[in-house]
Design an enzyme around this catalytic site. Sequence first.
Site, PDB file in Angstrom:
ATOM      1  N   TRP A 106       0.811  -1.220   0.000  1.00 48.14           N
ATOM      2  CA  TRP A 106       0.000   0.000   0.000  1.00 48.14           C
ATOM      3  C   TRP A 106       0.840   1.263   0.000  1.00 48.14           C
ATOM      4  O   TRP A 106       0.528   2.228  -0.696  1.00 48.14           O
ATOM      5  CB  TRP A 106      -1.015  -0.031   1.135  1.00 48.14           C
ATOM      6  CG  TRP A 106      -1.988  -1.146   0.922  1.00 48.14           C
ATOM      7  CD1 TRP A 106      -2.108  -2.286   1.670  1.00 48.14           C
ATOM      8  CD2 TRP A 106      -2.932  -1.284  -0.160  1.00 48.14           C
ATOM      9  NE1 TRP A 106      -3.070  -3.107   1.125  1.00 48.14           N
ATOM     10  CE2 TRP A 106      -3.586  -2.520   0.013  1.00 48.14           C
ATOM     11  CE3 TRP A 106      -3.281  -0.483  -1.250  1.00 48.14           C
ATOM     12  CZ2 TRP A 106      -4.585  -2.976  -0.868  1.00 48.14           C
ATOM     13  CZ3 TRP A 106      -4.273  -0.930  -2.127  1.00 48.14           C
ATOM     14  CH2 TRP A 106      -4.911  -2.162  -1.932  1.00 48.14           C
ATOM     15  N   ASP A 175      -1.477   6.538   6.447  1.00 44.44           N
ATOM     16  CA  ASP A 175      -2.594   5.731   5.958  1.00 44.44           C
ATOM     17  C   ASP A 175      -2.933   4.740   7.074  1.00 44.44           C
ATOM     18  O   ASP A 175      -2.163   3.834   7.365  1.00 44.44           O
ATOM     19  CB  ASP A 175      -2.164   4.994   4.680  1.00 44.44           C
ATOM     20  CG  ASP A 175      -3.207   3.968   4.208  1.00 44.44           C
ATOM     21  OD1 ASP A 175      -4.273   3.867   4.828  1.00 44.44           O
ATOM     22  OD2 ASP A 175      -2.930   3.289   3.197  1.00 44.44           O
ATOM     23  N   LYS A 199     -12.690  -1.389   6.548  1.00 44.93           N
ATOM     24  CA  LYS A 199     -11.940  -2.366   7.334  1.00 44.93           C
ATOM     25  C   LYS A 199     -12.397  -2.371   8.792  1.00 44.93           C
ATOM     26  O   LYS A 199     -12.726  -3.399   9.342  1.00 44.93           O
ATOM     27  CB  LYS A 199     -10.452  -2.053   7.256  1.00 44.93           C
ATOM     28  CG  LYS A 199      -9.948  -2.015   5.825  1.00 44.93           C
ATOM     29  CD  LYS A 199      -8.776  -2.889   5.632  1.00 44.93           C
ATOM     30  CE  LYS A 199      -8.563  -3.291   4.194  1.00 44.93           C
ATOM     31  NZ  LYS A 199      -8.828  -2.286   3.170  1.00 44.93           N
TER      32      LYS A 199
HETATM   33  N1  PLP Z   1      -4.436   1.408   2.275  1.00 38.32           N
HETATM   34  C1  PLP Z   1      -4.517   0.230   2.920  1.00 38.32           C
HETATM   35  C2  PLP Z   1      -3.684   0.022   4.139  1.00 38.32           C
HETATM   36  C3  PLP Z   1      -5.365  -0.783   2.446  1.00 38.32           C
HETATM   37  O1  PLP Z   1      -5.441  -1.948   3.092  1.00 38.32           O
HETATM   38  C4  PLP Z   1      -6.124  -0.535   1.286  1.00 38.32           C
HETATM   39  C5  PLP Z   1      -7.054  -1.554   0.744  1.00 38.32           C
HETATM   40  O2  PLP Z   1      -7.163  -2.662   1.147  1.00 38.32           O
HETATM   41  C6  PLP Z   1      -5.988   0.694   0.640  1.00 38.32           C
HETATM   42  C7  PLP Z   1      -5.155   1.653   1.159  1.00 38.32           C
HETATM   43  C8  PLP Z   1      -6.758   0.991  -0.620  1.00 38.32           C
HETATM   44  O3  PLP Z   1      -8.063   1.239  -0.271  1.00 38.32           O
HETATM   45  P1  PLP Z   1      -9.244   1.318  -1.367  1.00 38.32           P
HETATM   46  O4  PLP Z   1      -9.433  -0.051  -1.887  1.00 38.32           O
HETATM   47  O5  PLP Z   1     -10.384   1.810  -0.528  1.00 38.32           O
HETATM   48  O6  PLP Z   1      -8.832   2.284  -2.385  1.00 38.32           O
END
Ligand code: PLP
Length: 335
Positions: A106, A175, A199
């Site tokens: 990520w 994040d 989540k």
């Molecule tokens: N950041 C983290 C830590 C994630 O686990 C995820 C998705 O699983 C994301 C960002 C991306 O999120 P999205 O799918 O809502 O764009």
Amino acid sequence: MEQKQTINFGAGPAKLPQSVLLQAQKELLDYNGTGISVLEMSHRSSDFNKILNKTEILLRELLNIPENYKVMFLQGGGSGQFSAVPLNLIGLKEDGCADYLVTGTWSAKAAKEAEKYGKVNIVHPKLDCYTKIPDSSTWTLNPSASYVYYCCNETVHGVEYNFIPETNGVVLVSDMSSNFLSRPVDVTKFGLIFAGAQKNVGCAGVTVVIVREDLIGHTLKECPIVLDYKVQAEMNSLYNTPPCFSIYIMGLVLEWIKNNGGSAAMETLNKQKSSMIYDIIDASNGFYVCPVDEGCRSRMNVPFRVGKKEGDEALEKKFLEGASKRGMISLKGHR
Ligand code: PLP
């Protein structure tokens, strides 16, 4: 009809409290005696405004968010914020550059996206596998960076920071999509925190952004208006139609967290749940293997292989079949 007993291990969209689902079920037909569904309500109505305000107040209370931080409920997911963060913050300082810690999928994606808008410096030697957090003595932080970015819990790799990175005064961005509200957080240490709701705090569709007021208003001119923090903050997340239902669900989940002891109680619960699994892994004499360094093992996502370090495919298949027979789903992680 009796509900099938299923244990959902999915990281997100993830399990929601039953009381939340029951209330939502009721209010899908009639929201609070209005005679219309919560899904049918205008985002400009006073009833929706109450939902929006209640959700923000609960969030401020649960995370002790100071007055000088704005809270926004946006669309575009965590991935949208991979773009929004540089678009809004990389211009904070003249050099137009940012520091990134890349400890998993990520943060790697976020860094790649940021490269479109400015200069990105990965502050540590490149990792050949995402199983650890490089020691901070190896980091080269740039004092001219507009911000330092990290992903607090790398969902895929199960790598979680149990400390807040020291940035020598440079704005810190995190994040927290997969460990949001899973433990108390000192918001004052951050310039910006974002998290997709699906989540830990609701369903897909809404992303929370908590940002210090003085960081707003430095947006690059190419920033799409829906991602512009200044516009969204000034309009209380109502520049365009917000993800109303997802915000409503988040409000219910936050209420549930509050009624169940808040972020400190969530931390205790998450430690208990994850140790149950780590303890079995550690006592299994190498039958179950968690590749992550002990110091940064996630309390939210526990990756493990079966049979041997790199996984025995036949055994893993058997494991998943056995789990499925017992109603345990979404245990298969990313390869
Ligand atoms: N950041 C983290 C830590 C994630 O686990 C995820 C998705 O699983 C994301 C960002 C991306 O999120 P999205 O799918 O809502 O764009």
